[in-house]
Design an enzyme around this catalytic site. Sequence first.
Site, PDB file in Angstrom:
ATOM      1  N   ASP A 201       0.868  -1.187   0.000  1.00 26.32           N
ATOM      2  CA  ASP A 201       0.000   0.000   0.000  1.00 26.32           C
ATOM      3  C   ASP A 201       0.904   1.236   0.000  1.00 26.32           C
ATOM      4  OD1 ASP A 201      -2.200   1.928   0.569  1.00 26.32           O
ATOM      5  OD2 ASP A 201      -3.340   0.148   1.110  1.00 26.32           O
ATOM      6  N   GLY A 222       4.587   1.296  -1.513  1.00 28.76           N
ATOM      7  CA  GLY A 222       4.798   1.629  -2.923  1.00 28.76           C
ATOM      8  C   GLY A 222       3.528   2.146  -3.569  1.00 28.76           C
ATOM      9  N   ASP A 223       3.690   2.446  -4.860  1.00 36.55           N
ATOM     10  CA  ASP A 223       2.581   2.985  -5.651  1.00 36.55           C
ATOM     11  C   ASP A 223       2.340   2.000  -6.787  1.00 36.55           C
ATOM     12  OD1 ASP A 223       1.141   4.311  -7.641  1.00 36.55           O
ATOM     13  OD2 ASP A 223       2.087   6.249  -7.253  1.00 36.55           O
ATOM     14  N   PHE A 224       1.128   1.442  -6.863  1.00 36.75           N
ATOM     15  CA  PHE A 224       0.918   0.399  -7.875  1.00 36.75           C
ATOM     16  C   PHE A 224       0.934   0.929  -9.310  1.00 36.75           C
ATOM     17  CE2 PHE A 224      -3.456   0.194  -5.580  1.00 36.75           C
ATOM     18  CZ  PHE A 224      -3.997   1.274  -6.255  1.00 36.75           C
ATOM     19  N   HIS A 242     -12.729  -0.489  -7.790  1.00 37.79           N
ATOM     20  CA  HIS A 242     -13.885   0.432  -7.786  1.00 37.79           C
ATOM     21  C   HIS A 242     -13.465   1.891  -7.567  1.00 37.79           C
ATOM     22  CE1 HIS A 242     -15.156   0.686  -3.201  1.00 37.79           C
ATOM     23  NE2 HIS A 242     -13.865   0.886  -3.352  1.00 37.79           N
TER      24      HIS A 242
HETATM   25  C1  LIG Z   1     -10.875   1.610  -0.653  1.00 42.73           C
HETATM   26  S1  LIG Z   1      -9.343   1.282   0.137  1.00 42.73           S
HETATM   27  C2  LIG Z   1      -9.417  -0.487   0.253  1.00 42.73           C
HETATM   28  C3  LIG Z   1      -8.566  -1.042   1.375  1.00 42.73           C
HETATM   29  C4  LIG Z   1      -8.647  -2.564   1.535  1.00 42.73           C
HETATM   30  N1  LIG Z   1      -8.262  -3.285   0.336  1.00 42.73           N
HETATM   31  C5  LIG Z   1     -10.051  -2.957   1.975  1.00 42.73           C
HETATM   32  O1  LIG Z   1     -10.873  -3.330   1.125  1.00 42.73           O
HETATM   33  O2  LIG Z   1     -10.345  -2.846   3.156  1.00 42.73           O
HETATM   34  C6  LIG Z   1      -8.173   1.555  -1.163  1.00 42.73           C
HETATM   35  C7  LIG Z   1      -6.718   1.337  -0.762  1.00 42.73           C
HETATM   36  O3  LIG Z   1      -5.903   1.593  -1.919  1.00 42.73           O
HETATM   37  C8  LIG Z   1      -4.722   2.252  -1.506  1.00 42.73           C
HETATM   38  N2  LIG Z   1      -4.135   2.980  -2.644  1.00 42.73           N
HETATM   39  C9  LIG Z   1      -4.633   4.063  -3.288  1.00 42.73           C
HETATM   40  N3  LIG Z   1      -3.800   4.460  -4.277  1.00 42.73           N
HETATM   41  C10 LIG Z   1      -2.748   3.587  -4.250  1.00 42.73           C
HETATM   42  C11 LIG Z   1      -1.555   3.486  -5.040  1.00 42.73           C
HETATM   43  N4  LIG Z   1      -1.305   4.322  -6.029  1.00 42.73           N
HETATM   44  N5  LIG Z   1      -0.690   2.466  -4.744  1.00 42.73           N
HETATM   45  C12 LIG Z   1      -0.950   1.600  -3.731  1.00 42.73           C
HETATM   46  N6  LIG Z   1      -2.073   1.659  -2.944  1.00 42.73           N
HETATM   47  C13 LIG Z   1      -2.958   2.641  -3.206  1.00 42.73           C
HETATM   48  C14 LIG Z   1      -5.228   3.184  -0.416  1.00 42.73           C
HETATM   49  O4  LIG Z   1      -4.201   3.670   0.400  1.00 42.73           O
HETATM   50  C15 LIG Z   1      -6.241   2.297   0.318  1.00 42.73           C
HETATM   51  O5  LIG Z   1      -5.640   1.570   1.364  1.00 42.73           O
END
Ligand SMILES: C[S@@+](CC[C@H](N)C(=O)[O-])C[C@H]1O[C@@H](n2cnc3c(N)ncnc32)[C@H](O)[C@@H]1O
Length: 332
Positions: A201, A222-224, A242
């Site tokens: 994350d 990291g950043d995906f 989503h």
């Molecule tokens: C809606 S939350 C879902 C969290 C978890 N998967 C759950 O369902 O409980 C979206 C997650 O995506 C992460 N996120 C957003 N942009 C991201 C990126 N560029 N790289 C990695 N993670 C990211 C956010 O920090 C957050 O934890």
Amino acid sequence: MIFNNSNPFDTIQQIAGGYCLARCLHAIADFGVADVLNGEPKTAEEVASATQTNPGALRRAVRLLSAYGIFEINDNKISHTPASQLLRKDHPQSMRGFTRMFSLPINWKAYEDFNEAIRTGEPNVEKVYTGGFWKYFGDHKQESAIFNEAMADKANAQLYGIMSSYDFSNFKTIGDIGGGRGHLLQAVLHSTSGAQGVLFDLPHVIEDARKMASDRLTLQAGDFFKDSLPACDAYLVMEIIHDWPDAESIDILRAIRKSAPPQAKLLLIESIIPDSPDPDWSKMLDIHMLTLLGGKQRTTKEFEALLTEAGFALTQEIDCQVGISILEASVV
Ligand SMILES: C[S@@+](CC[C@H](N)C(=O)[O-])C[C@H]1O[C@@H](n2cnc3c(N)ncnc32)[C@H](O)[C@@H]1O
């Protein structure tokens, strides 16, 4: 909301003013009213004194909520119902953080100019905070903690359904991509005897999740969109797709595809838009995605199209019976 469907005037009235119901719930959660009750009926004066609120205003907010099954008022005393218990901080299925997330300034302000989202199809959030939703949480530690708690709350409510719907025992390495504080990954690792987990994350979220690290759970910040993802047998991707429009969703799936060994399984865990015209949480969540992120809830067919585009094939759809489904896909 409870509607009198035979009275169209009442339907419009209830929905047009419906945000006051949500605001009462947010305030009651913020003030910790459910924790103060502590299993024992109390007068509004007693609760107000413990929460430093106005007894008359508090009683009126609770009276409105009690009409919807959240608290009960009997003999001038407020007591718990199953729904109000979920606002307690110490409840195992607590929804307090989830409720508080919806009243965070970034959520609420993005709705001020909601007509613009409908006019343009674009989210309003950039106008509220330059850099958008995730940048806001990266820059605001306290709000980020509430958001991460909210994700854990909603996942806790769904974990039983997810765990009892899918057999994770054959996987040796399991990645949770955008896994928040790692609530799902921890439950999955618990259900397997020796699997290793990688929680991936953004850096500020991984910092918040640092207590989760163990000899079986590795944290990877990291950043995906930019960084390479871990090589795993299974990828948990819960309520990530989503958040994004189609183009970015395909980029995320392709990044996973690039790191995935040939036998890997991808498990998208999402609320699917049903065919039925009836009320469904996924349809409300869809509007939050439009307003806050530019993402959307999708039908199974729409998810399948994204998977195909990214080099995966949908192999199974499993309804976990808790408002969420697992879409299992294989590498093509
Ligand atoms: C809606 S939350 C879902 C969290 C978890 N998967 C759950 O369902 O409980 C979206 C997650 O995506 C992460 N996120 C957003 N942009 C991201 C990126 N560029 N790289 C990695 N993670 C990211 C956010 O920090 C957050 O934890």
